[in-house]
Design an enzyme around this catalytic site. Structure first.
Site, PDB file in Angstrom:
ATOM      1  NE  ARG B 297      -4.407  -1.978   1.639  1.00 38.43           N
ATOM      2  CZ  ARG B 297      -5.269  -2.372   2.378  1.00 38.43           C
ATOM      3  NH1 ARG B 297      -5.253  -2.151   3.617  1.00 38.43           N
ATOM      4  NH2 ARG B 297      -6.087  -3.043   1.903  1.00 38.43           N
ATOM      5  CE1 TYR B 441      -1.641  -0.271  -8.340  1.00 40.63           C
ATOM      6  CE2 TYR B 441      -1.705  -2.202  -9.882  1.00 40.63           C
ATOM      7  CZ  TYR B 441      -1.197  -1.086  -9.276  1.00 40.63           C
ATOM      8  OH  TYR B 441      -0.063  -0.396 -10.039  1.00 40.63           O
ATOM      9  CD  GLU B 442      -1.421  -4.479  -3.339  1.00 37.71           C
ATOM     10  OE1 GLU B 442      -1.958  -4.956  -2.315  1.00 37.71           O
ATOM     11  OE2 GLU B 442      -1.108  -5.339  -4.334  1.00 37.71           O
ATOM     12  N   GLY B 443      -6.307  -2.476  -2.497  1.00 36.11           N
ATOM     13  CA  GLY B 443      -7.539  -1.758  -1.636  1.00 36.11           C
ATOM     14  C   GLY B 443      -8.012  -0.594  -2.151  1.00 36.11           C
ATOM     15  CD  GLN B 448      -6.023   1.480   1.074  1.00 34.74           C
ATOM     16  OE1 GLN B 448      -5.314   1.699   2.132  1.00 34.74           O
ATOM     17  NE2 GLN B 448      -6.119   0.334   0.377  1.00 34.74           N
TER      18      GLN B 448
END
Lengths: 595, 595
Positions: B297, B441-443, B448
């Site tokens: 992240r 991507y990655e949340g 977040q």
């Protein structure tokens, strides 16, 4: 994967119940524009756009346009030509055109709704007929009678399309720099030479001829914008009697590789002594071009609206279907492995942003289109003056805000899809790529903002703003005792006052330093757009209350609440940014910008 | 057309003068991290990224990746393999890795700056080594010693890369739904079966092996997130002694057609009884995966920063060069046919937005990375606790705000270019397309925001927020008498108070109705990001004043003024939206969302 269902009921509600266009149509004697007839037109348009245009939206993007360099001929993607034939056969090319040239002369407001459907279904395809509309307006207002007979009739019939040729490699926003030359030759004709870029639909295979409206300079023309004239330059030469001749040296040299609208050919056009005719007065070409540009600007605003609507439809369908995580307030579908996305407040925030901006934008765009109808049809000079002022004021707001919101809302739609929003198959990324051109072509958002604040507001002593504020005050004072509307009327009245106050402050600051105008312009544009939509959302609630449909009334009230609570506060930031003026923008010298 | 020049001087100023990392390095005994050494590393990195990576950014996009379906092998674009070889030869793969496994163990803060350069120069290329970093962290913290020896050393050496295999077709954000199975077989090995999607670098031709870290369920695993374990599944089987064996049935089945990052292969990975090893404790795989995810992240946040920097550099160069229209306050280059774009306030508004968000983001990202260094190296449990809390709080802000700002700033860069911003040749549209994945991507940003407000703030009684506010108060109270800073310190102190107040209000509202948390989350995230950057901009001015360089001090002051006057007021809208809670989001029932 990317569906579209034309929102006919909502459109009819917007046109007749909210904007109350039927009252205006009656005053204008537009008898053919009854609610029944228009709803039937919208239903037909829905069928055509859903079944013919929407299915070739994604395939058109992946296939794109092809240029045969040897002949300078552009081929559109599979199905585009057939769709255009059906469009012609359905009589859509002449929908709003004058009856004298074969059109049906329906109001522009109706044309706007049909246009929105086309843009939702297949914006890149819609770009081919789009500029015909601008050419029609320019010929109507500035052409000679023989020019209208020769060029307008085939355009209305759909046999030919139009283009606008303004931009050159070294000049976009600043048309005063343009270099294309026009030399008088025999028979009142001109030989046009120069290179134009970014010509939408500059060549294609949909029609037998293409009518380019080209800005160029006569040999004795003064420098700058006062030396620009407008010419008709057809792809195949056209005699005064309208008969088509040989190929004109007005040829597509290349097509651009773009972020989106791949199915819409963006051409470099080389004019090499191409034969053309002058439209209107020599050196006054910019006036004629502004006629086309204003039409095109409203049309591009509708493209923004069309994209928001389609993005919303797909994102909401996905949010209702996709199961992911549990609601924060406890499982809503304990029988399923997870709740649908729609239970999550932030998903709703994104969807409702799209929904309220789409519906609000539609009301605003219809208001603008209605001014076009008044301008064209009213016999009252006073009414035309009012419509002209209001239209001038609304045009940059419609163009810039609706397109900016389309960038934002296609963004939200992608986010609702999560990672799938980035994948071509699902179609959301195409909407986002296509949206991205709308804030650029026909004048960037920055250019629209200068037009709104400089030309349309400060220079005209706020004529258009006063018209709009007059409507707001009329509405608010007409509903002071309406308890149902109190939660909207009070903040709307306050925002209207702030709008006026802010305008005066900017006017004062601009007299001190003209850069304060440029510094405030984009924030002022957004501020104006959000307050204008607040007005329309209050009116939508009032219209829904009036309808006697309780479900509709509750739905519009909920949407308006969302708009007032979550979107309208964006004005706070814009107002604060405006008030700090140009100083912090201009403090750094140019050298400090060298990276 | 799309240039990049690594901002080494600015990076060094950020790291040493603003963030004052050298003080922390000294406390941590990171002796190899002197300013001279780090500046030399940055210079080398600048050379590599500018001369090797940047030139293949555009070509990589147009060429894309290719999949040989028969073998499941992905080929990266021309030049990618050679660039990776140079990256390995330069020792970059082990820059921050432990010395015990062949790394150079430089601080993560230095790694972050190198990472930013890679992302500016060629983000899609950077995705291949990126996830190796996450795999390194997971192995370091959760692996057994033989696993580290077998897998970590070749990754550090650059011979292998890592991936993260989380997402499945039916589960993205909600990992509790995942179905991939792990069956114990002989020798403490497991057979992994299932389909993973969106696997960045799932296959490629850069290295001899790829180490997939895969989330899967053991046969007896509880349902939901408590039954997920983490496995190492290499492309080619690896014995406990680290020797490579035959091909594992862990194969790329297809690659996605995406909006951008075409040069970065996004793979569907089919695991068909592939041999793997358990990492860490059974059913505790999510913990280990969070280690990777947090690293990833921060890394994605740096991608956002890298894109903003490159977008700014190109847009400012264009604005200095392109002549278009005259300044509102009179011609600035009367000798030329028009003034450069840079004279127009709105162009400056867009450029300064990019510039101040880039520099401010860099300070913030370095602050976060510095907490990683403290966590890893400090011998003080108290310091580690503080760093952990601050890092947990900053990670979602860095990930989400920097990526959202990259979407915004690449938008601005396109607008500065006008129509040319939409054309592939100029490169701005590629930056915008590439930026668009970073908020997903990655949340996603929504995920977040829930992490920030729910997990990191409300659940932890504001531990991380209190740490950050402590720094703000310390700074403000240390400079109450500094006249030079007064214009920043006063509003900063006020914003910090509002931040605290707002957090308490949300906490209270959440107790009444948990949906209020979800409703506030994204606005709270942005509010936090803007206030955090205000703190860093005030510190940047203070650092520049301290430097004795008058030009630098004046420049930073002008930039900070812009930030405080034009960007920070965005908090007003976010705060107002937060205060209205969830009601207007949740009022409509699901049926009302059916389009």
């Amino acid at each position: 994967m990317n569906k579209y269902q034309a929102p006919v009921k909502e459109m009819s509600f917007a046109l007749f119940d909210v904007v109350q266009a039927d009252k205006v149509f009656a005053e204008l004697g537009a008898d053919s524009a009854s609610r029944d007839i228009i709803e039937a037109v919208l239903e037909e348009s829905a069928k055509f756009t859903q079944s013919v245009l929407a299915p070739i939206y994604q395939s058109g993007d992946s296939e794109g346009c092809r240029l045969d360099v040897a002949s300078g001929s552009v081929s559109t993607p599979t199905g585009f030509k057939e769709a255009y034939q059906q469009f012609v056969e359905g009589g859509w090319t002449g929908l709003t055109a004058p009856e004298a040239y074969g059109g049906q002369h329906l109001p522009e407001t109706v044309g706007a709704l049909v246009k929105e459907m086309i843009d939702s279904a297949n914006l890149p395809w819609g770009n081919y007929p789009l500029l015909s509309h601008g050419a029609t307006e320019a010929l109507k207002q500035h052409g000679e009678e023989w020019q209208r007979a020769a060029f307008l009739a085939p355009i209305v019939e759909g046999r030919w399309t139009g283009t606008m040729c303004l931009t050159e490699p070294h000049c976009g926003s600043d048309l005063g720099l343009l270099k294309t030359k026009a030399e008088p030759v025999a028979d009142g004709k001109y030989a046009i030479s120069g290179t134009k870029i970014f010509i939408t639909g500059g060549d294609h295979d949909l029609t037998e001829n293409i009518v380019h409206l080209v800005l160029a300079r006569l040999p004795d023309a003064p420098a700058g914008t006062k030396g620009i004239s407008l010419f008709i330059v057809p792809k195949f030469k056209v005699a005064r009697d309208g008969s088509m001749g040989e190929r004109n040296p007005a040829v597509c040299g290349s097509i651009e590789h773009k972020m989106g609208i791949h199915a819409s050919a963006t051409c470099v056009m080389n004019f090499d002594g191409a034969e053309g005719y002058l439209i209107g007065t020599a050196n006054k070409g910019l006036n004629a071009m502004f006629t086309m540009m204003n039409t095109a600007r409203l049309a591009v605003g509708l493209q923004g609206l069309g994209l928001i609507e389609r993005a919303y439809q797909n994102a909401s369908a996905y949010a209702l279907d996709r199961l992911q995580s549990r609601s924060l307030s406890g499982p809503k579908r304990p029988d399923k492995p997870a709740d649908p996305l729609i239970v999550h407040p932030d998903i709703r925030r994104m969807l409702l942003t799209c929904r309220t901006l789409a519906e609000g934008s539609r009301y605003l765009a219809l208001q603008a289109s209605l001014q076009v109808d008044i301008l064209e049809r009213s016999e009252s000079a006073e009414a035309r003056q009012a419509a002209d002022e209001l239209l001038g004021f609304l045009t940059p707001i419609v163009k810039a805000c609706l397109t900016e919101w389309s960038v934002e809302c296609t963004y939200h739609a992608q986010q609702v899809f999560g990672g799938h929003g980035y994948i071509a198959e699902w179609g959301m990324e195409q909407l986002a790529r296509d949206a991205r051109i709308t804030t650029m072509y026909e004048g960037t958002t920055g250019i629209q903002a200068l037009d709104l604040l400089g030309r349309k507001t400060i220079q005209l002593q706020g004529a258009g703003l006063k018209r709009f504020l007059g409507l707001v005050v009329e509405f608010c004072s007409g509903h002071t005792k309406n308890v149902q509307l109190a939660e909207f009327v009070a903040p709307l009245a306050q925002m209207a006052q702030e709008w006026q106050q802010l305008t005066m402050e900017i006017g004062k600051a601009t007299m001190e330093n003209p850069d304060n105008l440029g510094a405030a312009a984009v924030d002022y544009l957004f501020f104006s757009g959000y307050v204008a939509l607040a007005y329309w959302w209050a009116r939508a609630v009032e219209a829904a209350d009036r309808s006697g449909n309780a479900e509709l009334a509750a739905r519009k009230r909920a949407l308006a609440r969302f708009y007032f609570q979550k979107i309208l506060p964006r004005t706070f930031s814009h107002a604060a940014a405006i008030k700090t003026g140009a100083a912090s923008l201009m403090e750094l010298d140019e050298a400090a910008f060298v990276a």
